[in-house]
Design a protein around this motif. Structure first.
Motif, PDB file in Angstrom:
ATOM      1  N   THR A  17       0.872  -1.175   0.000  1.00  0.00           N
ATOM      2  CA  THR A  17       0.000   0.000   0.000  1.00  0.00           C
ATOM      3  C   THR A  17       0.907   1.222   0.000  1.00  0.00           C
ATOM      4  OG1 THR A  17      -1.774  -1.116   1.188  1.00  0.00           O
ATOM      5  CG2 THR A  17      -1.739   1.276   1.335  1.00  0.00           C
ATOM      6  N   ALA A  18       0.521   2.239  -0.736  1.00  0.00           N
ATOM      7  CA  ALA A  18       1.282   3.485  -0.747  1.00  0.00           C
ATOM      8  C   ALA A  18       0.306   4.632  -0.557  1.00  0.00           C
ATOM      9  CB  ALA A  18       2.041   3.635  -2.067  1.00  0.00           C
ATOM     10  N   LYS A  19       0.791   5.746  -0.047  1.00  0.00           N
ATOM     11  CA  LYS A  19      -0.055   6.929   0.128  1.00  0.00           C
ATOM     12  C   LYS A  19      -0.015   7.762  -1.144  1.00  0.00           C
ATOM     13  CE  LYS A  19      -0.709   7.802   4.945  1.00  0.00           C
ATOM     14  NZ  LYS A  19      -2.058   7.262   4.953  1.00  0.00           N
ATOM     15  N   SER A  20      -1.188   8.166  -1.608  1.00  0.00           N
ATOM     16  CA  SER A  20      -1.248   9.070  -2.764  1.00  0.00           C
ATOM     17  C   SER A  20      -0.767  10.447  -2.318  1.00  0.00           C
ATOM     18  CB  SER A  20      -2.679   9.166  -3.292  1.00  0.00           C
ATOM     19  OG  SER A  20      -3.447  10.004  -2.436  1.00  0.00           O
ATOM     20  N   ILE A  21      -0.498  11.307  -3.282  1.00  0.00           N
ATOM     21  CA  ILE A  21      -0.062  12.669  -2.993  1.00  0.00           C
ATOM     22  C   ILE A  21      -1.156  13.412  -2.208  1.00  0.00           C
ATOM     23  CG2 ILE A  21      -0.901  13.685  -5.157  1.00  0.00           C
ATOM     24  CD1 ILE A  21       2.567  14.499  -3.724  1.00  0.00           C
ATOM     25  N   LYS A  22      -2.390  12.913  -2.279  1.00  0.00           N
ATOM     26  CA  LYS A  22      -3.511  13.511  -1.534  1.00  0.00           C
ATOM     27  C   LYS A  22      -3.692  12.836  -0.171  1.00  0.00           C
ATOM     28  CE  LYS A  22      -4.903  16.021  -5.149  1.00  0.00           C
ATOM     29  NZ  LYS A  22      -4.476  17.406  -5.262  1.00  0.00           N
ATOM     30  N   ASP A  23      -2.679  12.041   0.251  1.00  0.00           N
ATOM     31  CA  ASP A  23      -2.656  11.395   1.568  1.00  0.00           C
ATOM     32  C   ASP A  23      -3.731  10.315   1.735  1.00  0.00           C
ATOM     33  OD1 ASP A  23      -1.325  11.103   4.029  1.00  0.00           O
ATOM     34  OD2 ASP A  23      -2.897  12.219   5.067  1.00  0.00           O
TER      35      ASP A  23
END
Length: 167
Positions: A17-23
């Motif tokens: 899982t990764a965080k998008s630039i929008k958190d």
């Protein structure tokens, strides 16, 4: 699995899982069945203009055929991505970025994102597995297996034939 996934135990990039630039948390399993081009980006690098332009062109050419481009800003190379998410977003907006942008991460060292530890583990580089500069590119097949690694000197436009092999 979370961002703390043990990269050595992972079976594919879909385990992360990764965080998008929008958190927002983005389980990479959402990309199952798509070919991925995963790249570390920076907005103040000499390679930025060409790479952002050509990544957009690859997106236009292959997105509907099953390619997703995942870009991870990183400030580990000469401080060329110094800003926070807001600045990175406004830069990306000016570049008319169409591909998926994630939060700024480390790609090397103890604090490297587990996804990037996994990418390097599966496709080591010629001079060691560490990421040497901005715009290192990994191609991942539809099953989430890391199949190719290309250095910063390989422009995205040169990857068409490589991507087509996996679509």
């Amino acid at each position: 699995m979370s961002g703390n996934t043990d990269y050595k135990a992972a079976k594919s990039v879909h385990d992360f899982t990764a965080k998008s630039i929008k958190d927002e948390d983005v389980p990479l399993s959402k990309y199952a069945g798509r070919v991925l081009l995963i790249v570390n980006v920076a907005s103040k690098c000499g390679l930025t203009a060409t790479n952002y332009k050509e990544l957009n062109e690859l997106h236009d050419q292959y997105n509907e055929k099953g390619l997703s481009i995942l870009a991870f800003p990183c400030n580990q190379f000469n401080g060329q991505e110094p800003g926070g998410s807001d600045e990175i977003c406004s830069f990306a907006d000016r570049q008319k970025v169409k591909f998926d942008l994630f939060e700024k991460i480390d790609v090397n060292g103890d604090n490297a994102h587990p996804l990037w530890k996994y990418l390097k583990h599966k496709q080591g580089g010629v001079l060691g597995s560490f990421i040497k500069w901005n715009f290192t590119k990994f191609i991942v097949d539809k099953e989430g297996k890391v199949v190719e690694r290309h250095g910063p000197n390989v422009d995205p436009s040169k990857l068409s034939s490589h991507i087509e092999k996996y679509l």
